[in-house]
Write a protein that holds these residues in place. Structure first.
Motif, PDB file in Angstrom:
ATOM      1  N   LEU A 184      45.844  38.539 -37.498  1.00  0.00           N
ATOM      2  CA  LEU A 184      45.643  37.389 -37.084  1.00  0.00           C
ATOM      3  C   LEU A 184      45.257  36.302 -38.019  1.00  0.00           C
ATOM      4  N   THR A 185      44.197  36.839 -38.970  1.00  0.00           N
ATOM      5  CA  THR A 185      43.736  35.879 -40.017  1.00  0.00           C
ATOM      6  C   THR A 185      44.917  35.194 -40.979  1.00  0.00           C
ATOM      7  N   ILE A 186      45.891  36.178 -41.122  1.00  0.00           N
ATOM      8  CA  ILE A 186      47.113  35.618 -41.922  1.00  0.00           C
ATOM      9  C   ILE A 186      47.938  34.801 -41.111  1.00  0.00           C
ATOM     10  N   GLY A 187      47.959  35.297 -39.902  1.00  0.00           N
ATOM     11  CA  GLY A 187      48.882  34.280 -39.037  1.00  0.00           C
ATOM     12  C   GLY A 187      48.127  32.899 -39.051  1.00  0.00           C
ATOM     13  N   ILE A 188      46.835  32.816 -38.824  1.00  0.00           N
ATOM     14  CA  ILE A 188      46.319  31.618 -38.573  1.00  0.00           C
ATOM     15  C   ILE A 188      46.228  30.726 -40.135  1.00  0.00           C
ATOM     16  N   PHE A 189      46.084  31.558 -41.178  1.00  0.00           N
ATOM     17  CA  PHE A 189      45.959  30.798 -42.597  1.00  0.00           C
ATOM     18  C   PHE A 189      47.665  30.444 -42.811  1.00  0.00           C
ATOM     19  N   TYR A 190      48.522  31.213 -42.431  1.00  0.00           N
ATOM     20  CA  TYR A 190      49.984  30.732 -42.594  1.00  0.00           C
ATOM     21  C   TYR A 190      50.283  29.218 -42.061  1.00  0.00           C
ATOM     22  N   SER A 191      49.975  28.838 -40.891  1.00  0.00           N
ATOM     23  CA  SER A 191      50.158  27.763 -40.391  1.00  0.00           C
ATOM     24  C   SER A 191      49.046  26.706 -40.390  1.00  0.00           C
ATOM     25  N   LEU A 192      48.095  26.983 -40.416  1.00  0.00           N
ATOM     26  CA  LEU A 192      46.879  26.027 -40.302  1.00  0.00           C
ATOM     27  C   LEU A 192      46.502  25.412 -41.930  1.00  0.00           C
ATOM     28  N   PRO A 193      46.406  23.953 -41.704  1.00  0.00           N
ATOM     29  CA  PRO A 193      45.942  23.337 -43.092  1.00  0.00           C
ATOM     30  C   PRO A 193      44.321  23.523 -43.050  1.00  0.00           C
ATOM     31  N   PRO A 194      43.840  23.805 -44.025  1.00  0.00           N
ATOM     32  CA  PRO A 194      44.258  23.032 -45.423  1.00  0.00           C
ATOM     33  C   PRO A 194      45.062  24.199 -46.359  1.00  0.00           C
ATOM     34  N   ILE A 195      44.766  25.502 -46.085  1.00  0.00           N
ATOM     35  CA  ILE A 195      45.450  26.608 -46.545  1.00  0.00           C
ATOM     36  C   ILE A 195      46.866  26.673 -46.378  1.00  0.00           C
ATOM     37  N   LYS A 196      47.491  26.819 -45.094  1.00  0.00           N
ATOM     38  CA  LYS A 196      48.747  26.710 -44.945  1.00  0.00           C
ATOM     39  C   LYS A 196      49.731  27.213 -45.727  1.00  0.00           C
ATOM     40  N   LEU A 197      49.747  28.865 -45.822  1.00  0.00           N
ATOM     41  CA  LEU A 197      50.554  29.599 -46.557  1.00  0.00           C
ATOM     42  C   LEU A 197      52.105  29.499 -46.458  1.00  0.00           C
ATOM     43  N   LYS A 198      52.282  28.915 -45.534  1.00  0.00           N
ATOM     44  CA  LYS A 198      53.785  28.585 -45.571  1.00  0.00           C
ATOM     45  C   LYS A 198      54.386  27.536 -46.141  1.00  0.00           C
ATOM     46  N   GLY A 199      53.573  26.678 -46.615  1.00  0.00           N
ATOM     47  CA  GLY A 199      53.853  25.503 -47.386  1.00  0.00           C
ATOM     48  C   GLY A 199      53.308  25.736 -48.879  1.00  0.00           C
ATOM     49  N   ARG A 200      53.213  26.983 -49.326  1.00  0.00           N
ATOM     50  CA  ARG A 200      52.511  27.178 -50.602  1.00  0.00           C
ATOM     51  C   ARG A 200      53.752  28.399 -51.329  1.00  0.00           C
ATOM     52  N   PRO A 201      54.188  27.844 -52.483  1.00  0.00           N
ATOM     53  CA  PRO A 201      55.288  28.640 -52.906  1.00  0.00           C
ATOM     54  C   PRO A 201      54.760  30.229 -53.437  1.00  0.00           C
ATOM     55  N   LEU A 202      55.349  31.130 -53.191  1.00  0.00           N
ATOM     56  CA  LEU A 202      55.226  32.694 -53.432  1.00  0.00           C
ATOM     57  C   LEU A 202      53.885  33.025 -52.493  1.00  0.00           C
TER      58      LEU A 202
END
Length: 313
Positions: A120-138
């Motif tokens: 769940l934490t990874i899923g939240i960080f994947y989409s939610l700014p400011p971390i937003k993993l899906k917009g960070r290369p690699l």
């Protein structure tokens, strides 16, 4: 699109994006099978799958909430972007699914609860700014590989056996294969991601390096499948590898992304994994038939769209 803005109950189900829940089910069930082939499915596994699906369904709602403006511009994923479900109700559904998944996972032991919490934490960080993993290369690639290629499988494993650290080594081939598949999904979306300001792995690396990396990763998936004597991962990875090589060589020669075959390259492994899962768990077949037919009817009636189709990357 023939809009009917009045919300109906089916909107609350299809906002969970059941089409991309299918890989979640596949990998969960494969993890369950690898743990104990002779005891393939139990009530505990069924309930565990439901809990994991609720958690991921909430993650997919969050993904749509954070992308609502982009989806409105691109006219896709209409349920939230076109206000078929009020945004407030989407938040309520999302939090309800997360709370239920965390609550019930506790009864399956500490390991499963922690795994749900990490997923769940990874899923939240994947989409939610400011971390937003899906917009960070690699990091977008690694989070997909770890989430789908490790945690998803371990969740199924825990339905049969207790957690052991060496379990991650068992699912290492899946990690590499899923990372490879994900990179190719971002390669076909490079132009759109550039316009929306998303710096994905493929935007960062460019087409040539992206195709090279995805092919190497899939090759690693094949190699580690052989080392682990894992035919389940070896079959889709080995069958897909020539296609990955083809789209890479095509780009090297023509400097053009072959969109059609790149889409096939990242859809083919998922299709093969689904076929393998259905062989192990025939009960999944009628569920998938009902789901696909239901989606076709829903999207046609609701949005006058033929969905799903092969050309949807």
């Amino acid at each position: 699109m023939n809009q009917n803005q009045k919300t109906n109950i089916f909107d609350y189900f299809f906002v969970l994006r059941p089409l991309i829940l299918i890989p979640v089910w596949n990998f969960f069930l494969i993890g369950n099978y690898v743990a104990l082939p002779e005891n393939r499915f139990t009530l505990k596994a069924l309930l565990g799958l439901l809990i994991y699906s609720m958690m991921m369904g909430g993650v997919y709602i969050l993904n749509q909430i954070t992308d609502i403006e982009t989806d409105r511009i691109n006219r896709k994923l209409f349920i939230l972007s076109e206000n078929y479900i009020p945004l407030k109700n989407a938040y309520i559904e999302m939090f309800l699914l997360w709370c239920l998944s965390l609550f019930f996972s506790w009864f399956f032991g500490l390991s499963f609860f922690v795994l749900i919490l990490i997923s769940l934490t990874i899923g939240i960080f994947y989409s939610l700014p400011p971390i937003k993993l899906k917009g960070r290369p690699l990091l977008d690639t690694l989070s997909n590989g770890f989430g789908y290629g490790m945690l998803n499988f371990v969740a199924g494993w825990l339905m049969q056996k207790p957690f052991e650290w060496q379990t991650f080594a068992i699912f290492l081939p899946y990690f590499f294969s899923i990372c490879a598949v994900f990179i190719n999904t971002t390669t076909v979306d490079i132009e759109g991601d550039k316009k929306s300001g998303e710096i994905t792995t493929s935007v960062f690396l460019g087409e040539e390096l992206s195709y090279t990396l995805s092919t190497i990763l899939l090759l690693l998936g094949v190699i580690f499948s052989i080392i682990n004597k894992d035919l389940i991962c070896l079959i889709p990875s080995a069958i897909s590898l020539p296609l990955f090589l083809f789209v890479a060589i095509y780009y090297f020669k023509n400097k053009i992304v072959n969109r059609k075959f790149t889409i096939i390259s990242f859809r083919l492994p998922g299709l093969i994994f689904t076929i393998i899962t259905c062989i192990f768990y025939p009960g999944l077949i009628p569920l998938l038939i009902v789901l696909i037919v239901g989606m076709r009817i829903y999207y046609k009636k609701r949005f006058n769209l033929n969905y799903p189709t092969l050309n949807q990357g």
